[in-house]
Design a protein around this motif. Structure first.
Motif, mmCIF file in Angstrom:
data_model
loop_
_atom_site.group_PDB
_atom_site.id
_atom_site.type_symbol
_atom_site.label_atom_id
_atom_site.label_comp_id
_atom_site.label_asym_id
_atom_site.label_seq_id
_atom_site.Cartn_x
_atom_site.Cartn_y
_atom_site.Cartn_z
ATOM 1 N N THR A 65 9.132 -3.473 -51.334
ATOM 2 C CA THR A 65 8.995 -4.382 -50.197
ATOM 3 C C THR A 65 8.411 -5.746 -50.646
ATOM 4 O O THR A 65 7.697 -6.024 -51.558
ATOM 5 C CB THR A 65 8.236 -3.927 -48.839
ATOM 6 N N ASP A 66 8.494 -6.666 -49.700
ATOM 7 C CA ASP A 66 8.022 -7.953 -49.968
ATOM 8 C C ASP A 66 6.419 -8.084 -49.271
ATOM 9 O O ASP A 66 5.769 -6.867 -48.763
ATOM 10 C CB ASP A 66 8.493 -9.313 -49.529
ATOM 11 N N LEU A 72 13.200 -4.973 -49.654
ATOM 12 C CA LEU A 72 13.841 -5.505 -50.776
ATOM 13 C C LEU A 72 14.991 -4.797 -51.233
ATOM 14 O O LEU A 72 16.112 -5.193 -52.010
ATOM 15 C CB LEU A 72 13.084 -6.363 -51.636
ATOM 16 N N GLY A 100 8.466 -12.505 -56.707
ATOM 17 C CA GLY A 100 7.497 -12.610 -55.701
ATOM 18 C C GLY A 100 6.544 -11.190 -55.656
ATOM 19 O O GLY A 100 6.502 -10.561 -56.830
ATOM 20 N N THR A 101 6.022 -11.261 -54.744
ATOM 21 C CA THR A 101 4.820 -10.186 -54.573
ATOM 22 C C THR A 101 5.841 -9.073 -54.238
ATOM 23 O O THR A 101 6.291 -8.778 -52.945
ATOM 24 C CB THR A 101 3.847 -10.341 -53.547
ATOM 25 N N VAL A 102 5.815 -7.949 -54.977
ATOM 26 C CA VAL A 102 6.488 -6.457 -54.640
ATOM 27 C C VAL A 102 5.617 -5.448 -54.573
ATOM 28 O O VAL A 102 4.911 -5.414 -55.316
ATOM 29 C CB VAL A 102 7.657 -6.423 -55.767
#
Length: 112
Positions: A65-66, A72, A100-102
């Motif tokens: 997820t973000d 995602l 990005g931030t995962v």
């Protein structure tokens, strides 16, 4: 959710649905920290602890997820034969490159 993430989630749900007689085992699964490999794919280590008195197999759905919790990607990891009272390790790797931030979360886990 993008179409690729929706497709991955549908495939993961289908894989879980094929497990017959599985019992909820989300509490048996702990996730490590997410890292991004040189190929751009996210991966996370799973520690699966079998608290039962006999060996079991596990099927685990991990959602990547973000930061806002939007899915995602989703993957299913099969962990064969975890001995009674033992812990096994496995790795969940995203199907595609993520940026990005995962973060990762156990969406579902079945013991059978």
């Amino acid at each position: 959710m993008g179409s690729a993430a929706a497709s991955a989630q549908a495939a993961a749900s289908s894989a879980l649905a094929s497990v017959k007689g599985g019992l909820d085992a989300k509490g048996d699964v702990a996730l490590g920290s997410v890292s991004i490999g040189s190929d751009g794919k996210a991966e996370v280590q799973l520690n699966v602890t079998n608290h039962e008195s006999e060996a079991n197999q596990y099927t685990v759905q991990v959602n990547f997820t973000d930061a806002s919790g939007n899915v995602l990607d989703a993957v299913v990891v099969n962990v064969p034969e975890v001995a009674a009272g033992a812990t096994a390790q496995a790795t969940a790797k995203s199907n595609r490159s993520l940026t990005g931030t995962v973060q990762a979360q156990v969406a579902s886990a079945l013991r059978y």
